[in-house]
Design an enzyme around this catalytic site. Structure first.
Site, PDB file in Angstrom:
ATOM      1  N   ASP A   1     -76.678  65.605  77.171  1.00 33.83           N
ATOM      2  CA  ASP A   1     -77.885  64.722  76.917  1.00 33.83           C
ATOM      3  C   ASP A   1     -77.329  63.286  77.443  1.00 33.83           C
ATOM      4  OD1 ASP A   1     -79.619  62.847  76.095  1.00 33.83           O
ATOM      5  OD2 ASP A   1     -80.013  64.230  73.954  1.00 33.83           O
TER       6      ASP A   1
ATOM      7  N   ASP B   1     -87.617  58.074  78.707  1.00 31.57           N
ATOM      8  CA  ASP B   1     -88.253  57.438  77.676  1.00 31.57           C
ATOM      9  C   ASP B   1     -87.484  55.878  77.384  1.00 31.57           C
ATOM     10  OD1 ASP B   1     -85.864  57.916  75.834  1.00 31.57           O
ATOM     11  OD2 ASP B   1     -86.790  59.841  75.730  1.00 31.57           O
TER      12      ASP B   1
ATOM     13  N   HIS C   1     -70.689  64.536  64.958  1.00 31.98           N
ATOM     14  CA  HIS C   1     -71.642  64.186  66.005  1.00 31.98           C
ATOM     15  C   HIS C   1     -71.227  62.908  66.669  1.00 31.98           C
ATOM     16  CE1 HIS C   1     -75.565  62.370  66.805  1.00 31.98           C
ATOM     17  NE2 HIS C   1     -76.188  63.749  66.697  1.00 31.98           N
TER      18      HIS C   1
ATOM     19  N   ARG D   1     -72.652  67.379  70.024  1.00 31.04           N
ATOM     20  CA  ARG D   1     -71.862  68.093  69.039  1.00 31.04           C
ATOM     21  C   ARG D   1     -71.394  69.542  69.651  1.00 31.04           C
ATOM     22  NH1 ARG D   1     -76.565  69.423  64.930  1.00 31.04           N
ATOM     23  NH2 ARG D   1     -77.865  68.207  66.437  1.00 31.04           N
TER      24      ARG D   1
ATOM     25  N   ASP E   1     -82.897  62.278  79.212  1.00 27.59           N
ATOM     26  CA  ASP E   1     -81.791  63.254  78.773  1.00 27.59           C
ATOM     27  C   ASP E   1     -81.199  63.963  79.916  1.00 27.59           C
ATOM     28  OD1 ASP E   1     -80.895  65.777  77.886  1.00 27.59           O
ATOM     29  OD2 ASP E   1     -82.370  65.903  76.096  1.00 27.59           O
TER      30      ASP E   1
ATOM     31  N   CYS F   1     -77.983  60.352  76.541  1.00 24.82           N
ATOM     32  CA  CYS F   1     -78.013  59.433  75.481  1.00 24.82           C
ATOM     33  C   CYS F   1     -76.623  59.400  75.052  1.00 24.82           C
ATOM     34  CB  CYS F   1     -78.975  59.265  74.360  1.00 24.82           C
ATOM     35  SG  CYS F   1     -78.816  60.675  73.392  1.00 24.82           S
ATOM     36  N   TYR F   2     -75.666  60.415  74.968  1.00 23.80           N
ATOM     37  CA  TYR F   2     -74.320  60.533  74.522  1.00 23.80           C
ATOM     38  C   TYR F   2     -73.398  59.689  75.699  1.00 23.80           C
ATOM     39  CZ  TYR F   2     -76.085  63.345  70.854  1.00 23.80           C
ATOM     40  OH  TYR F   2     -76.979  63.657  69.855  1.00 23.80           O
TER      41      TYR F   2
ATOM     42  N   LYS G   1     -73.646  72.324  71.768  1.00 21.91           N
ATOM     43  CA  LYS G   1     -74.787  71.551  71.933  1.00 21.91           C
ATOM     44  C   LYS G   1     -74.838  71.277  73.539  1.00 21.91           C
ATOM     45  CE  LYS G   1     -77.660  70.128  69.418  1.00 21.91           C
ATOM     46  NZ  LYS G   1     -78.893  70.579  68.974  1.00 21.91           N
TER      47      LYS G   1
ATOM     48  N   HIS H   1     -83.709  56.610  75.898  1.00 23.85           N
ATOM     49  CA  HIS H   1     -82.685  57.072  76.783  1.00 23.85           C
ATOM     50  C   HIS H   1     -82.420  56.305  77.877  1.00 23.85           C
ATOM     51  CE1 HIS H   1     -83.298  60.968  74.824  1.00 23.85           C
ATOM     52  NE2 HIS H   1     -82.080  61.295  75.085  1.00 23.85           N
TER      53      HIS H   1
END
Ligand SMILES: [Zn+2]
Length: 533
Positions: free
Chosen positions: A359, A424, A305, A353, A417, A361-362, A356, A427
């Protein structure tokens, strides 16, 4: 699935949905051979069609091809996951191929982030009552990335966070709440950032006063005892007594110990009390969390992850020089292979991952890993030992920047995201840290004398800090291109990462995720403070 719906992954759907122009050799209409010109429709419509074609064509000219088509390989085994992936890729392809590239909407993001600091939070946030230090940190740090001065929140940070220290030494996420490693971490970062801004531009004595007000009240001895109680026999840490074990707890504990100035003497423990050195076994524990995929999991025998990968990479680099640490404690080739697979096309963003969706935040969790991997690949960079070969960017910085600017900006401020999801504070912070990682080059510099930190000149007289390597990171606005493999000649700088200076965000420390320089000021204050005791 009802019979009238065609599976999203079917070929027919694929053809119907893809509306972007093919390349010139593919026979796509261009302004020169526009089929609208041959028609006998009314002039206005023809003009409109010509403008539309022109817009498509200039998009194709300016937008890298990877953003204009779906992947050539599409999983033939249709599952809910593969359907979602294709749907998101199609949706994002439209956003990410925008031209011109939108600007970073700095002012609206600042307004969004100032909201909780000036107006408080609505009842919708009741569920986040145990995340008070986090909300503080996310907003404060994101504001610094956008160039805001957050020094004016220093006193409020102190008065809000002080009551969160538990009598047993840790910090809770809210008043009267139980202790948690993540809360401790967020408290320390918030204080470090606000003190850094409040103290800058002040004369030396006043600067030290700001740090004394911000940190001297923390009961370090009790906090250390509490962290000791979260330590596991396998070398790892728990998030609290009786809580879950994961590498996040280990990373947060190391950051806390590093930024609160603990030295080797303090961490070695008292054998008479049955205490062992606190950091014993933690590096081997991190090593065991690498999975068969090459990525890194929350704990042994779990799924790889991006968030945990960052915790382990940063954790390793907190305790040593990146090249040595990453090659000694990771199978770096396999890790790079897994990390490379996290950046998707046409999206340009990262997934956390395998299987997935991307997003925002990654951008930090995966983008932040790249800074450390590149530093390990390049080696120590300083005047005394110049780098022989730069490997260049091992990921597409421009693709991530495009994903962030086109997909992660909420229309009313804040970052998110992906399109269709509300922005938010979490993020907002981690998308902006990722943008900073894409815009800047981070390197490890060992030019400083080893004794300078925690050595002979240390106020602690001989007690070295096990975290001294963490304070040797530097950043540059120039991102080096790969050196020529034949003769090692420098390849120049990567261009176009910041199309407009409006888009540039601040530099962050690649291990602590606070403004670069905040760590050094804090470290020098601890030296003075401990020396005076
Ligand atoms: Zn996310």
């Amino acid at each position: 699935m009802s019979s009238h719906r065609r599976p999203i992954g079917s070929k027919a759907k694929f053809k119907r949905k893809v509306v972007f122009p093919k390349n010139r050799s593919g026979g796509m209409a261009t302004p020169e051979n526009n089929p609208a010109r041959d028609g006998d429709g009314d002039g206005e419509q023809e003009q409109e069609q010509a403008q539309e074609q022109q817009a498509y064509w200039s998009a194709a000219e300016q937008v890298p091809a990877m953003h204009l088509k779906l992947p050539l390989l599409i999983d033939g085994h249709v599952t809910e996951t593969s359907r979602k992936q294709l749907g998101v890729a199609q949706m994002i392809m439209k956003e990410v191929s925008q031209t011109p590239l939108p600007l970073l909407e700095r002012a609206t993001h600042v307004d969004f982030l100032l909201g909780p600091l000036h107006n408080g939070l609505s009842s919708r946030y009741t569920g986040l009552d145990a995340s008070r230090p986090w909300i503080f940190y996310w907003c404060i740090n994101a504001l610094t990335l956008l160039g805001e001065d957050v020094g004016r929140y220093n006193e409020r940070a102190i008065s809000s966070l002080k009551p969160l220290q538990h009598k047993d030494g840790g910090f809770g996420g809210g008043n009267g709440q139980s202790q948690h490693m993540a809360a401790v971490y967020a408290v320390v970062l918030t204080l470090a950032i606000t003190a850094h801004h409040a103290a800058r531009d002040l004369p030396e004595a006043e600067r030290m006063d700001v740090y004394a007000r911000s940190f001297s009240w923390i009961n370090r001895a009790r906090l250390l005892q509490w962290i000791r109680r979260t330590k596991l026999p396998n070398g790892g840490f728990k998030v609290n007594e009786g809580g879950e074990e994961d590498v996040r707890a280990g990373y947060c504990a190391l950051v806390t110990l590093a930024l609160l100035g603990y030295d080797e003497d303090e961490l070695k423990g008292d054998p008479a009390q049955g205490e062992k050195p606190l950091l014993d076994g933690v590096l081997e524990y991190f090593k065991r969390c690498q999975t068969w995929e090459g990525g890194i999991a929350a704990k042994e025998n779990s799924e790889a992850h991006g968030g945990y990968a960052f915790c382990v990479l940063a954790g390793l680099c907190l305790l040593g020089e990146p090249r040595e640490m990453l090659s000694k404690y990771l199978d770096l080739d396999r890790f790079i292979s897994w990390l490379s697979a996290r950046q998707y096309a046409p999206e340009g963003g990262f997934s956390g991952r395998t299987n997935k969706l991307v997003d925002g935040c990654y951008s930090t969790w995966v983008g932040g890993c790249w800074a450390l991997v590149e530093a390990a690949a390049n080696g120590i960079e300083s005047a005394g030992s110049p780098v022989k070969m730069h490997v260049g960017s091992m990921w597409s910085r421009k693709a991530l920047i495009r994903y962030i600017l086109t997909c992660c900006q909420g229309p009313r401020g804040g970052l998110r995201d992906k399109p269709g999801i509300y922005p938010d504070f979490y993020h907002s912070n981690y998308v902006l840290i990722g943008l900073s990682a894409a815009q800047h080059y981070y390197y490890y510099d060992d030019d400083e004398d080893d004794d300078e930190y925690g050595g002979a000149s240390s106020a602690a007289e001989g007690a070295r800090s096990p975290f001294r390597h963490a304070f040797r990171w530097k950043a540059s606005r120039n991102v080096p291109k790969p050196s020529d493999p034949r003769d090692g000649r420098a390849g120049g700088w990567e261009e176009g990462l910041v199309p407009s200076e409006e888009d540039r965000v601040g530099m962050q420390h690649p291990l602590f995720n606070i403004p670069l320089g905040a760590e050094a000021q804090l470290e020098s204050w601890w030296r003075l403070f401990k020396g005076a005791q």
